[in-house]
Design a protein around this motif. Structure first.
Motif, PDB file in Angstrom:
ATOM      1  N   ARG A   1      -1.841  15.559  -1.486  1.00 60.81           N
ATOM      2  CA  ARG A   1      -2.988  14.702  -1.811  1.00 60.81           C
ATOM      3  C   ARG A   1      -2.771  13.288  -1.269  1.00 60.81           C
ATOM      4  NH1 ARG A   1      -4.867  13.915  -7.982  1.00 60.81           N
ATOM      5  NH2 ARG A   1      -5.765  11.882  -7.716  1.00 60.81           N
ATOM      6  N   SER A   2      -1.554  12.788  -1.400  1.00 62.71           N
ATOM      7  CA  SER A   2      -1.229  11.469  -0.871  1.00 62.71           C
ATOM      8  C   SER A   2      -1.302  11.450   0.648  1.00 62.71           C
ATOM      9  CB  SER A   2       0.165  11.050  -1.325  1.00 62.71           C
ATOM     10  OG  SER A   2       0.210  10.910  -2.714  1.00 62.71           O
ATOM     11  N   LEU A   3      -0.849  12.538   1.271  1.00 61.29           N
ATOM     12  CA  LEU A   3      -0.938  12.622   2.729  1.00 61.29           C
ATOM     13  C   LEU A   3      -2.390  12.579   3.184  1.00 61.29           C
ATOM     14  CD1 LEU A   3       1.776  15.277   3.623  1.00 61.29           C
ATOM     15  CD2 LEU A   3       1.824  12.826   4.110  1.00 61.29           C
ATOM     16  N   GLU A   4      -3.263  13.290   2.464  1.00 62.38           N
ATOM     17  CA  GLU A   4      -4.692  13.267   2.809  1.00 62.38           C
ATOM     18  C   GLU A   4      -5.255  11.861   2.669  1.00 62.38           C
ATOM     19  OE1 GLU A   4      -6.612  15.557   4.245  1.00 62.38           O
ATOM     20  OE2 GLU A   4      -4.776  16.721   4.383  1.00 62.38           O
ATOM     21  N   SER A   5      -4.850  11.164   1.629  1.00 63.12           N
ATOM     22  CA  SER A   5      -5.306   9.790   1.426  1.00 63.12           C
ATOM     23  C   SER A   5      -4.831   8.894   2.561  1.00 63.12           C
ATOM     24  CB  SER A   5      -4.791   9.262   0.083  1.00 63.12           C
ATOM     25  OG  SER A   5      -5.148   7.922  -0.097  1.00 63.12           O
ATOM     26  N   LEU A   6      -3.572   9.053   2.960  1.00 60.85           N
ATOM     27  CA  LEU A   6      -3.049   8.264   4.076  1.00 60.85           C
ATOM     28  C   LEU A   6      -3.776   8.592   5.376  1.00 60.85           C
ATOM     29  CD1 LEU A   6       0.772   8.309   3.380  1.00 60.85           C
ATOM     30  CD2 LEU A   6      -0.693   6.289   3.494  1.00 60.85           C
ATOM     31  N   LYS A   7      -4.065   9.863   5.603  1.00 64.18           N
ATOM     32  CA  LYS A   7      -4.798  10.262   6.815  1.00 64.18           C
ATOM     33  C   LYS A   7      -6.178   9.607   6.845  1.00 64.18           C
ATOM     34  CE  LYS A   7      -2.638  14.775   7.321  1.00 64.18           C
ATOM     35  NZ  LYS A   7      -2.861  16.234   7.237  1.00 64.18           N
ATOM     36  N   ASP A   8      -6.854   9.613   5.702  1.00 62.12           N
ATOM     37  CA  ASP A   8      -8.170   8.974   5.625  1.00 62.12           C
ATOM     38  C   ASP A   8      -8.073   7.485   5.917  1.00 62.12           C
ATOM     39  OD1 ASP A   8      -9.581  11.273   5.096  1.00 62.12           O
ATOM     40  OD2 ASP A   8      -9.636  10.959   2.930  1.00 62.12           O
TER      41      ASP A   8
ATOM     42  N   GLU B   1      -0.645   0.403   8.768  1.00 56.49           N
ATOM     43  CA  GLU B   1       0.376   0.725   7.763  1.00 56.49           C
ATOM     44  C   GLU B   1       0.306   2.193   7.341  1.00 56.49           C
ATOM     45  OE1 GLU B   1       2.999  -1.037   6.654  1.00 56.49           O
ATOM     46  OE2 GLU B   1       2.392  -2.448   8.206  1.00 56.49           O
ATOM     47  N   ALA B   2      -0.895   2.714   7.210  1.00 57.13           N
ATOM     48  CA  ALA B   2      -1.052   4.122   6.842  1.00 57.13           C
ATOM     49  C   ALA B   2      -0.479   5.013   7.945  1.00 57.13           C
ATOM     50  CB  ALA B   2      -2.518   4.453   6.589  1.00 57.13           C
ATOM     51  N   LEU B   3      -0.748   4.673   9.188  1.00 58.01           N
ATOM     52  CA  LEU B   3      -0.235   5.451  10.316  1.00 58.01           C
ATOM     53  C   LEU B   3       1.285   5.385  10.394  1.00 58.01           C
ATOM     54  CD1 LEU B   3      -0.992   7.189  12.709  1.00 58.01           C
ATOM     55  CD2 LEU B   3      -1.242   5.110  14.062  1.00 58.01           C
ATOM     56  N   LEU B   4       1.855   4.213  10.199  1.00 61.84           N
ATOM     57  CA  LEU B   4       3.313   4.072  10.214  1.00 61.84           C
ATOM     58  C   LEU B   4       3.953   4.869   9.076  1.00 61.84           C
ATOM     59  CD1 LEU B   4       3.659   0.270  11.029  1.00 61.84           C
ATOM     60  CD2 LEU B   4       4.234   2.202  12.506  1.00 61.84           C
ATOM     61  N   THR B   5       3.337   4.840   7.914  1.00 61.13           N
ATOM     62  CA  THR B   5       3.863   5.597   6.768  1.00 61.13           C
ATOM     63  C   THR B   5       3.812   7.086   7.041  1.00 61.13           C
ATOM     64  OG1 THR B   5       3.195   3.850   5.244  1.00 61.13           O
ATOM     65  CG2 THR B   5       3.623   6.014   4.289  1.00 61.13           C
ATOM     66  N   LEU B   6       2.703   7.557   7.607  1.00 61.29           N
ATOM     67  CA  LEU B   6       2.593   8.981   7.965  1.00 61.29           C
ATOM     68  C   LEU B   6       3.671   9.371   8.968  1.00 61.29           C
ATOM     69  CD1 LEU B   6      -1.256   9.417   8.287  1.00 61.29           C
ATOM     70  CD2 LEU B   6       0.250  10.633   6.686  1.00 61.29           C
ATOM     71  N   ALA B   7       3.873   8.539   9.954  1.00 60.17           N
ATOM     72  CA  ALA B   7       4.869   8.832  10.990  1.00 60.17           C
ATOM     73  C   ALA B   7       6.267   8.952  10.384  1.00 60.17           C
ATOM     74  CB  ALA B   7       4.847   7.754  12.061  1.00 60.17           C
TER      75      ALA B   7
ATOM     76  N   MET C   1       0.799  -1.201   0.000  1.00 61.54           N
ATOM     77  CA  MET C   1       0.000   0.000   0.000  1.00 61.54           C
ATOM     78  C   MET C   1       0.844   1.269   0.000  1.00 61.54           C
ATOM     79  SD  MET C   1      -2.593   1.441   2.807  1.00 61.54           S
ATOM     80  CE  MET C   1      -1.439   2.521   3.607  1.00 61.54           C
ATOM     81  N   PRO C   2       1.778   1.475   0.927  1.00 65.61           N
ATOM     82  CA  PRO C   2       2.513   2.728   0.952  1.00 65.61           C
ATOM     83  C   PRO C   2       3.257   3.032  -0.338  1.00 65.61           C
ATOM     84  CG  PRO C   2       2.848   1.562   2.982  1.00 65.61           C
ATOM     85  CD  PRO C   2       2.103   0.635   2.059  1.00 65.61           C
ATOM     86  N   GLU C   3       3.712   2.008  -1.057  1.00 66.25           N
ATOM     87  CA  GLU C   3       4.427   2.240  -2.296  1.00 66.25           C
ATOM     88  C   GLU C   3       3.554   2.930  -3.332  1.00 66.25           C
ATOM     89  OE1 GLU C   3       4.223  -0.861  -0.875  1.00 66.25           O
ATOM     90  OE2 GLU C   3       6.172  -0.812   0.087  1.00 66.25           O
ATOM     91  N   ASP C   4       2.236   2.800  -3.226  1.00 67.38           N
ATOM     92  CA  ASP C   4       1.323   3.398  -4.187  1.00 67.38           C
ATOM     93  C   ASP C   4       1.293   4.920  -4.093  1.00 67.38           C
ATOM     94  OD1 ASP C   4       0.639   0.857  -4.943  1.00 67.38           O
ATOM     95  OD2 ASP C   4      -1.201   0.812  -3.759  1.00 67.38           O
ATOM     96  N   VAL C   5       1.616   5.472  -2.951  1.00 67.06           N
ATOM     97  CA  VAL C   5       1.470   6.910  -2.763  1.00 67.06           C
ATOM     98  C   VAL C   5       2.794   7.644  -2.629  1.00 67.06           C
ATOM     99  CG1 VAL C   5      -0.824   6.735  -1.749  1.00 67.06           C
ATOM    100  CG2 VAL C   5       1.205   6.636  -0.279  1.00 67.06           C
TER     101      VAL C   5
END
Length: 52
Positions: free
Chosen positions: A22-29, A42-48, A1-5
């Protein structure tokens, strides 16, 4: 998943990863709204990683 953004900046000598707003907003969602616990994690870890 993270590789997509995540995309690589073509002019960066260190090949740092760049995340668009835009990618950050998608990860936040995904981190807050996805029904799948693993996706939220995974989204939270990627954001961090990207925001530190």
């Amino acid at each position: 998943m993270p590789e997509d953004v995540i995309s690589h900046s073509s002019g960066d000598s260190e090949e740092k990863k760049v995340v668009s707003s835009r990618s950050l907003e998608s990860l936040k969602d995904r981190a807050t709204k996805d029904r799948n616990h693993a996706v939220r994690r995974e989204a939270l870890l990627t954001l961090a990683k990207k925001l530190s």
